[in-house]
Enzyme design. Structure first.
Site, PDB file in Angstrom:
ATOM      1  N   GLU A 304       0.824  -1.210   0.000  1.00 21.05           N
ATOM      2  CA  GLU A 304       0.000   0.000   0.000  1.00 21.05           C
ATOM      3  C   GLU A 304       0.863   1.267   0.000  1.00 21.05           C
ATOM      4  O   GLU A 304       0.620   2.216   0.755  1.00 21.05           O
ATOM      5  CB  GLU A 304      -0.956  -0.013   1.195  1.00 21.05           C
ATOM      6  CG  GLU A 304      -1.899  -1.215   1.152  1.00 21.05           C
ATOM      7  CD  GLU A 304      -2.970  -1.229   2.235  1.00 21.05           C
ATOM      8  OE1 GLU A 304      -2.729  -0.681   3.327  1.00 21.05           O
ATOM      9  OE2 GLU A 304      -4.039  -1.803   1.979  1.00 21.05           O
ATOM     10  N   LYS A 378      -2.279 -11.929   8.169  1.00 19.94           N
ATOM     11  CA  LYS A 378      -3.697 -11.685   8.435  1.00 19.94           C
ATOM     12  C   LYS A 378      -4.479 -12.998   8.340  1.00 19.94           C
ATOM     13  O   LYS A 378      -4.130 -13.868   7.531  1.00 19.94           O
ATOM     14  CB  LYS A 378      -4.278 -10.667   7.450  1.00 19.94           C
ATOM     15  CG  LYS A 378      -3.759  -9.252   7.699  1.00 19.94           C
ATOM     16  CD  LYS A 378      -4.539  -8.190   6.924  1.00 19.94           C
ATOM     17  CE  LYS A 378      -3.912  -6.820   7.186  1.00 19.94           C
ATOM     18  NZ  LYS A 378      -4.675  -5.688   6.654  1.00 19.94           N
ATOM     19  N   ASP A 383      -8.304  -9.045   3.382  1.00 22.40           N
ATOM     20  CA  ASP A 383      -8.100  -7.956   4.330  1.00 22.40           C
ATOM     21  C   ASP A 383      -9.268  -7.864   5.314  1.00 22.40           C
ATOM     22  O   ASP A 383     -10.114  -6.979   5.174  1.00 22.40           O
ATOM     23  CB  ASP A 383      -7.968  -6.640   3.539  1.00 22.40           C
ATOM     24  CG  ASP A 383      -7.563  -5.484   4.422  1.00 22.40           C
ATOM     25  OD1 ASP A 383      -7.269  -5.724   5.604  1.00 22.40           O
ATOM     26  OD2 ASP A 383      -7.539  -4.342   3.925  1.00 22.40           O
ATOM     27  N   GLU A 411     -12.963  -2.363  11.567  1.00 27.66           N
ATOM     28  CA  GLU A 411     -12.853  -1.599  10.319  1.00 27.66           C
ATOM     29  C   GLU A 411     -13.941  -1.969   9.310  1.00 27.66           C
ATOM     30  O   GLU A 411     -14.658  -1.102   8.820  1.00 27.66           O
ATOM     31  CB  GLU A 411     -11.473  -1.837   9.704  1.00 27.66           C
ATOM     32  CG  GLU A 411     -11.315  -1.179   8.344  1.00 27.66           C
ATOM     33  CD  GLU A 411      -9.927  -1.373   7.757  1.00 27.66           C
ATOM     34  OE1 GLU A 411      -9.056  -1.959   8.432  1.00 27.66           O
ATOM     35  OE2 GLU A 411      -9.722  -0.925   6.617  1.00 27.66           O
TER      36      GLU A 411
HETATM   37  O1  GCW Z   1      -7.165  -3.016   6.089  1.00 29.80           O
HETATM   38  C1  GCW Z   1      -6.198  -2.170   5.605  1.00 29.80           C
HETATM   39  C2  GCW Z   1      -6.544  -0.863   6.184  1.00 29.80           C
HETATM   40  C3  GCW Z   1      -5.383   0.074   6.255  1.00 29.80           C
HETATM   41  C4  GCW Z   1      -4.255  -0.632   6.970  1.00 29.80           C
HETATM   42  C5  GCW Z   1      -3.899  -1.877   6.191  1.00 29.80           C
HETATM   43  C6  GCW Z   1      -2.842  -2.694   6.877  1.00 29.80           C
HETATM   44  C7  GCW Z   1      -2.668   0.341   8.445  1.00 29.80           C
HETATM   45  O2  GCW Z   1      -7.582  -0.307   5.438  1.00 29.80           O
HETATM   46  O3  GCW Z   1      -5.801   1.216   6.942  1.00 29.80           O
HETATM   47  O4  GCW Z   1      -3.155   0.202   7.154  1.00 29.80           O
HETATM   48  O5  GCW Z   1      -5.008  -2.703   6.076  1.00 29.80           O
HETATM   49  O6  GCW Z   1      -3.199  -3.661   7.534  1.00 29.80           O
HETATM   50  O7  GCW Z   1      -1.666  -2.381   6.758  1.00 29.80           O
END
Ligand code: GCW
Length: 834
Positions: A304, A378, A383, A411
């Site tokens: 990202e 994760k 995500d 989130e």
């Molecule tokens: O889920 C996404 C989030 C980001 C986050 C990223 C991550 C901290 O939208 O805000 O950044 O994952 O886990 O690095």
């Protein structure tokens, strides 16, 4: 003097934070009835600690505080084993010296505790012991929990050992005091670029974490500000570490991989450059001089937009090792995030697949990471979506340490505005058998390092608590932190056990409260899934925006790769080996075989793994399209039921928390309808297939604002169209506008539901008048994550018990404020109790 201070702290704790949610599950509410009589009869008058340093001292303070609350008695604090009955706190070594005759020699793993009743010369000693001081403290919290839960403690012989050594939370706090994906207020750690002057909240957070056995906390955003490692920040980190230390919580920091260049002034951050390695080493040495027990670093690289090794054509192992080697001499760990993917993927290529990324990036590097490097993975391959399969990477690292990353902050789960009990979902992943190497290998065993005998492993939970009095902005969300900590200690606990413990500790022991809260929490994940993304669909939210409201197409036709590929004919991502992206082939054969075939793929994951026509018949007998419709209606109905059930607890839950939870659940009930309508409308329009039960598109009693008589209000298109009923809303550009209609139904009692838009950039006021009489007024003052007209701002006001007569004028008046145009979507008039 010390005991005076402890008492003062106990009293202050009790008065200042009474029933605001601040004390969470550590309320130590007075136990009553026979239990109280029993506990008071068996409780000794003395608590002895054999070492007056923290965390044992913190444990003794906690025991005194807790027992005072639970039993109304204040124990005497002593430093030696008395001749009378006592609770005795000490490590095995300390006990071996102070009371060798007790023979408490059994070895205990680090952080594990042993609660043991010893009778000696007629006195009864409740021994709380462990191999290390932190374990003693965990034992003290366990004792208090047992008493609060009404379990007997007069004849104990109980050992408990944590499942894994790493039980950490991460905070995504920025140095300016904001929190990325934080929904419980601003940072408890940072303000205006430095550690907050008052770190009381940090210490209190440490206490909450310690009560669960959490032993590490990273204190800044993984999207790290390189300035965190500047010399001037080190005293700040040290102060935060000092606030958490009494509770056995070690601090870690997130670092920016380009730091050697940005901060250190080098002309490179190439991990194979000797100068870069020296910079990391010198930086680690400097930090450890100030914080000798620093737990380590967390690193998000090549993800990202974050800097990473790819620009120098180096591997993730090169990147992890250069930092890990700087930490190694100090015993620090490097957490390298497995969340690495390309967010500029070509969506037109049906073989591209973001879900493949973690495995593709890391499995080939297995064995190349240093022993103090840990890959933080994760739970799922995308995500933190509402339903994802376990990441295949867990099974693919045999010679590399790993931890599972879970997201406690909600989130993608309605943020602080929806109640979703996540441990239920985490359990599904932790217990999932990946069959790595043929044998039974649940994810929990892989993540903890048990399967492949790794030196370390465990759990990292992204918590993001904030300065809100109740830490999360939603009382019921506290159960997620509780559940995370309990599962990190013992992933074999069931969701029900966790929720029952939590409810009892948090709301007291009334069986009706316990039963109601447990039912709401246990059903809430499935419910949320039902109205936001069933069958593995996921990603129906605004994924390029606030991750909150509905935007079915936001995930399509962009590089972020959260595609669900819904079109006129069908829906779902084809991730098969035969015709799709091949993602399923990343799993061990037993799992891959089951998922590759439609005949054996579970319905819950169907659209995550396969692309099927809307008319495809699921194992449960319904077509996909009908399931999508039905689940959304079921989900919305279930939330309405939660609000209703909560109301039956009036008078059984303390006033403020009762009111706040009710408001949250009622809001959620309205928002679930917004989701239901938006998603079902979109699929009906796109598929052209009607709801067999006739609900979608037909809303009895609903009057669109754009079809009402408008004084001042103007009609606007809402984008995306599914976010408003009929695709339109009315907005007010004047000081005041109104929308009205003449009631044409039969005389009777009615419920009115006004759907309006509550943006963050203003506090509009609304009033409602029936036949000339003002009967309700309210303001749009929720802090929802949007400044536009959309499903995130769409909110419901329900007015019960309204007497209507044919011909009555029903008028809604709106007064805009700031950038918020007092917008309206529709009015529903439904007979009472419907
Ligand atoms: O889920 C996404 C989030 C980001 C986050 C990223 C991550 C901290 O939208 O805000 O950044 O994952 O886990 O690095």
């Amino acid at each position: 003097m010390l005991s005076k201070l402890i008492l003062a702290a106990a009293l202050a704790g009790a008065c200042l934070h009474a029933e605001t949610g601040y004390d969470a599950w550590l309320r130590y509410q007075s136990i009553e009835g026979a239990l109280r009589v029993h506990v008071r009869a068996t409780l000794p008058a003395v608590v002895t600690m054999l070492n007056d340093a923290d965390p044992e001292a913190a444990a003794r303070g906690e025991l005194i505080r807790g027992l005072r609350g639970l039993t109304g008695r204040t124990l005497r604090a002593e430093g030696r084993i008395p001749r009378e009955s006592a609770i005795v706190l000490g490590t095995l070594d300390e006990l071996g010296r102070a009371a060798p005759q007790w023979n408490l020699g059994a070895p205990l793993p680090e952080d594990g505790y042993w609660l043991k009743t010893v009778i000696d010369h007629g006195a009864r000693y409740t021994v709380v012991t462990a191999s290390n001081p932190r374990g003693v403290m965990y034992g003290a919290f366990a004792m208090l929990r047992k008493i609060a839960l009404g379990e007997p403690v007069d004849s104990l012989d109980e050992r408990s050992t944590p499942y894994a050594p790493i039980r950490w939370v991460n905070q995504w706090d920025n140095l300016d005091g904001s929190i990325e994906r934080g929904y419980g207020g601003r940072s408890i750690f940072w303000e205006n670029g430095h550690a907050r002057a008052d770190l009381t909240r940090v210490a209190d957070y440490g206490r909450l974490l310690a009560s669960l056995g959490v032993n590490g906390c990273s204190i800044n955003n993984v999207n790290a500000n390189p300035r965190l490692l500047a010399a001037e920040m080190i005293p700040d980190i040290a102060r935060i570490a000092a606030a958490l230390r009494p509770w056995g919580v070690r601090v870690a920091v997130a670092v920016d991989f380009a730091s050697p260049k940005i901060l250190g002034g080098l002309d490179t951050f190439d991990p194979l450059d000797a100068g870069v390695a020296a910079w990391w080493k010198q930086k680690a040495d400097e930090l450890y001089r100030a914080i000798p027990d620093l737990a380590g670093f967390v690193l998000k690289a090549d993800s990202e937009g974050r800097a990473g090794p790819s620009i120098y054509h180096r591997t993730h192992a090169d990147a992890a090792n250069v930092v890990a080697r700087a930490l190694a001499p100090h015993g620090g760990l490097l957490f390298y995030r497995g969340f690495v993917y390309d967010h500029h993927m070509d969506w037109r290529n049906p073989k591209n697949d973001r879900a493949r990324a973690a495995y593709d990036n890391f499995h080939g590097l297995d064995g190349q990471f240093d022993s103090n490097a840990v890959i933080q993975i994760k739970n799922g391959p995308i995500d933190f979506q509402v339903r994802e399969p376990a990441s295949p990477l867990f099974a693919a690292l045999e010679k590399t340490n790993q931890v599972i990353e879970l997201q406690i902050t909600q989130e993608y789960f309605g943020q602080a505005h929806h109640t979703v009990f996540l441990p239920r979902m985490w359990k599904a992943t932790l217990d999932f058998d990946l069959h790595a190497g043929g044998a039974s290998t649940p994810v929990k065993a892989l993540a903890a390092g048990k399967t492949f005998h790794r030196p370390t492993g465990g759990f990292a939970g992204v918590a993001n608590v904030g300065l809100d009095e109740n830490w999360f902005g939603n009382h019921l969300s506290q159960a997620n932190l509780y559940g995370f900590g309990r599962l990190a200690w013992d992933p074999d606990l069931t969701s029900r056990q966790i929720v029952e413990e939590w409810t009892r500790l948090t709301f007291g022991g009334d069986p009706k409260v316990d039963g109601t809260v447990a039912a709401i929490q246990l059903g809430s994940w499935r419910t949320y899934e039902n109205y936001t993304g069933p069958l593995g669909l996921q990603g129906l939210t605004d994924i390029t925006g606030n991750h909150y409201g509905v935007n079915v197409e936001a995930s399509e036709r962009n590089g972020w790769g959260q595609w669900h590929r819904a079109d006129e004919k069908g829906v779902g991502m084809d991730r098969t080996v035969a015709t799709g992206t091949g993602y399923i082939g990343q799993y061990p054969p037993t799992v891959a075989r089951a998922w590759e075939s439609l005949a054996t793929c579970p319905d819950d994951l169907l659209l995550f793994l396969h692309h099927v026509p809307y008319t495809y018949v699921l194992h449960d007998g319904k077509t996909v399209i009908q399931y999508l419709y039905d689940s959304h209606y079921e989900g919305a109905e279930a939330v309405a039921g939660y609000a209703h059930q909560w109301k039956t607890l009036a008078g059984l839950v303390d006033e403020r928390r009762y009111r706040e939870v009710l408001a949250q659940l009622e809001y959620q009930a309205g928002q679930a309808v917004v989701w239901r309508d938006a998603v079902t409308e979109w699929f009906r329009r796109t598929s052209g297939i009607a709801d067999a039960r006739g609900r979608v598109g037909s809303y009895p009693g609903r009057f669109e604002a754009e079809a009402m008589h408008l004084d001042g209000y103007q009609v606007r298109d809402v984008v995306p169209a599914e976010d408003a009923s009929g695709g339109k809303a009315v907005v007010c550009a004047a000081a005041e506008c109104s929308a009205w209609l003449q009631f044409a139904g039969a005389a009777g009692w009615y419920t009115l539901r006004v759907q309006y838009f509550d943006q963050r950039n203003g506090i509009s006021r609304y009033r409602l008048r029936v036949a000339g009489q003002w009967i309700d007024e309210w303001q749009a003052d929720l802090l929802l994550p949007t400044v536009t007209l959309d499903s995130s701002s769409s909110t419901r006001r329900v007015i019960h018990g309204v007497a209507l007569r044919p011909g009555d004028e029903i008028r809604i008046e709106g007064r805009p404020d700031g950038g918020e145009p007092a917008a309206l979507d529709y009015l529903e008039i439904v007979p009472e109790n419907q």
